[in-house]
Design a protein around this motif. Structure first.
Motif, PDB file in Angstrom:
ATOM      1  N   LYS A  28     -29.181  53.981  96.059  1.00 13.19           N
ATOM      2  CA  LYS A  28     -30.395  53.285  96.472  1.00 13.19           C
ATOM      3  C   LYS A  28     -31.630  53.804  95.740  1.00 13.19           C
ATOM      4  O   LYS A  28     -32.758  53.533  96.158  1.00 13.19           O
ATOM      5  CB  LYS A  28     -30.628  53.482  97.971  1.00 13.19           C
ATOM      6  CG  LYS A  28     -29.476  53.058  98.856  1.00 13.19           C
ATOM      7  CD  LYS A  28     -29.805  53.307 100.313  1.00 13.19           C
ATOM      8  CE  LYS A  28     -28.661  52.953 101.230  1.00 13.19           C
ATOM      9  NZ  LYS A  28     -28.978  53.217 102.651  1.00 13.19           N
ATOM     10  N   LEU A  53     -34.783  51.479  95.013  1.00 11.62           N
ATOM     11  CA  LEU A  53     -35.503  50.710  96.037  1.00 11.62           C
ATOM     12  C   LEU A  53     -36.948  51.197  96.118  1.00 11.62           C
ATOM     13  O   LEU A  53     -37.200  52.390  96.272  1.00 11.62           O
ATOM     14  CB  LEU A  53     -34.822  50.850  97.391  1.00 11.62           C
ATOM     15  CG  LEU A  53     -33.429  50.235  97.512  1.00 11.62           C
ATOM     16  CD1 LEU A  53     -32.852  50.468  98.894  1.00 11.62           C
ATOM     17  CD2 LEU A  53     -33.470  48.749  97.186  1.00 11.62           C
ATOM     18  N   SER A  78     -39.388  50.790  98.356  1.00  8.58           N
ATOM     19  CA  SER A  78     -39.931  51.251  99.647  1.00  8.58           C
ATOM     20  C   SER A  78     -38.879  51.059 100.720  1.00  8.58           C
ATOM     21  O   SER A  78     -37.839  50.429 100.490  1.00  8.58           O
ATOM     22  CB  SER A  78     -41.195  50.464 100.004  1.00  8.58           C
ATOM     23  OG  SER A  78     -40.871  49.181 100.503  1.00  8.58           O
ATOM     24  N   ASP A  79     -39.157  51.589 101.904  1.00 11.45           N
ATOM     25  CA  ASP A  79     -38.183  51.454 102.996  1.00 11.45           C
ATOM     26  C   ASP A  79     -38.189  50.044 103.588  1.00 11.45           C
ATOM     27  O   ASP A  79     -37.420  49.760 104.507  1.00 11.45           O
ATOM     28  CB  ASP A  79     -38.423  52.507 104.079  1.00 11.45           C
ATOM     29  CG  ASP A  79     -39.811  52.434 104.682  1.00 11.45           C
ATOM     30  OD1 ASP A  79     -40.167  53.321 105.458  1.00 11.45           O
ATOM     31  OD2 ASP A  79     -40.551  51.468 104.361  1.00 11.45           O
ATOM     32  N   ARG A  80     -39.026  49.174 103.068  1.00  6.50           N
ATOM     33  CA  ARG A  80     -38.956  47.770 103.504  1.00  6.50           C
ATOM     34  C   ARG A  80     -37.769  47.054 102.864  1.00  6.50           C
ATOM     35  O   ARG A  80     -37.387  45.978 103.305  1.00  6.50           O
ATOM     36  CB  ARG A  80     -40.250  47.037 103.131  1.00  6.50           C
ATOM     37  CG  ARG A  80     -41.494  47.560 103.835  1.00  6.50           C
ATOM     38  CD  ARG A  80     -42.702  46.680 103.547  1.00  6.50           C
ATOM     39  NE  ARG A  80     -43.093  46.691 102.145  1.00  6.50           N
ATOM     40  CZ  ARG A  80     -42.866  45.689 101.293  1.00  6.50           C
ATOM     41  NH1 ARG A  80     -42.260  44.593 101.717  1.00  6.50           N
ATOM     42  NH2 ARG A  80     -43.269  45.777 100.044  1.00  6.50           N
ATOM     43  N   SER A  88     -33.809  46.867 101.809  1.00  6.87           N
ATOM     44  CA  SER A  88     -32.476  47.370 102.137  1.00  6.87           C
ATOM     45  C   SER A  88     -31.453  46.375 101.627  1.00  6.87           C
ATOM     46  O   SER A  88     -31.768  45.208 101.368  1.00  6.87           O
ATOM     47  CB  SER A  88     -32.321  47.576 103.648  1.00  6.87           C
ATOM     48  OG  SER A  88     -32.455  46.349 104.329  1.00  6.87           O
TER      49      SER A  88
END
Lengths: 114, 110
Positions: free
Chosen positions: A57, A60, A62-64, A66
């Protein structure tokens, strides 16, 4: 045979909404990648799946963001609370285990966040 | 960190003229280099890779480790070569994710 397919081909969403993008890889391809291409830029790596191993991962932003993949089949990329800077073409690619050098790309999903 | 630079966003040549699309990279190890092409209304596809030393559609590319370059060349451009060309690098390992340049739009004029 069928190539990599992606849906939807176009998606317009309002800022703050969640979106889900889908990728169907070539049957039998063990590796699957998601990339993002902003206007006028190259492709940015987002995430990589290989069989049942833990996904990479590292790309990616940002954590927004997935993504999931069940086994060696369909993958979905989810963007929560979309922002205007998420507007881009999202490309999926798959690769077979016997030919490690060539990635086969889907047609992409054009996401526009208004 | 690995990086791929394509200095020309746009390149126009006349049919029959030689064409060279420039690509420079930075990577600390031994990279694998590729050229991908996207024709109008088609999906991105592999054109060639340095490891195979092949010529595809008349295009060749030589990896120059001293200059960290992987320029794409064709001696006589054809109108059907008009497309977007991306240079890409893989750092190897099992993942083999690609780092792409920003692309060069090649237009071959009649």
């Amino acid at each position: 045979g069928a190539g990599v397919s992606q849906s939807p081909s176009n998606k317009v969403t309002e800022k703050g909404k969640d979106v889900e993008l889908r990728c169907d890889p070539i049957s039998g391809h063990t590796a699957l990648y998601w990339y993002r291409q902003r206007l006028g830029q190259g492709l940015e790596f987002l995430i990589y799946f290989q069989g049942n191993s833990a996904p990479d991962k590292s790309g990616l932003p940002s954590d927004r963001f997935s993504a999931e993949r069940t086994g060696e089949s369909v993958s979905t990329l989810t963007i929560q609370r979309t922002q205007q800077e998420d507007s881009a073409v999202y490309l999926c690619a798959s690769r077979s285990g016997t030919n490690p050098y060539e990635q086969y790309f889907g047609p992409g999903t054009r996401l526009t966040v208004t | 960190a690995q990086r791929v630079t394509q200095p020309e966003k746009l390149l126009s040549v006349f049919k029959g003229a030689p064409v060279e699309l420039k690509c420079n990279y930075s990577y600390s190890g031994s990279p694998e280099l590729f050229w991908y092409v996207q024709y109008s209304r088609q999906r991105l596809q592999l054109l060639l890779r340095h490891i195979s030393r092949e010529s595809i559609k008349g295009f060749t590319a030589d990896l120059n480790k001293g200059e960290t370059s992987f320029h794409l060349k064709k001696p006589f451009a054809q109108e059907e070569d008009s497309a977007m060309y991306y240079c890409a690098l893989s750092g190897g390992g099992s993942a083999r994710q690609l780092t792409f340049g920003s692309g060069t739009q090649l237009t071959v004029l009649p």
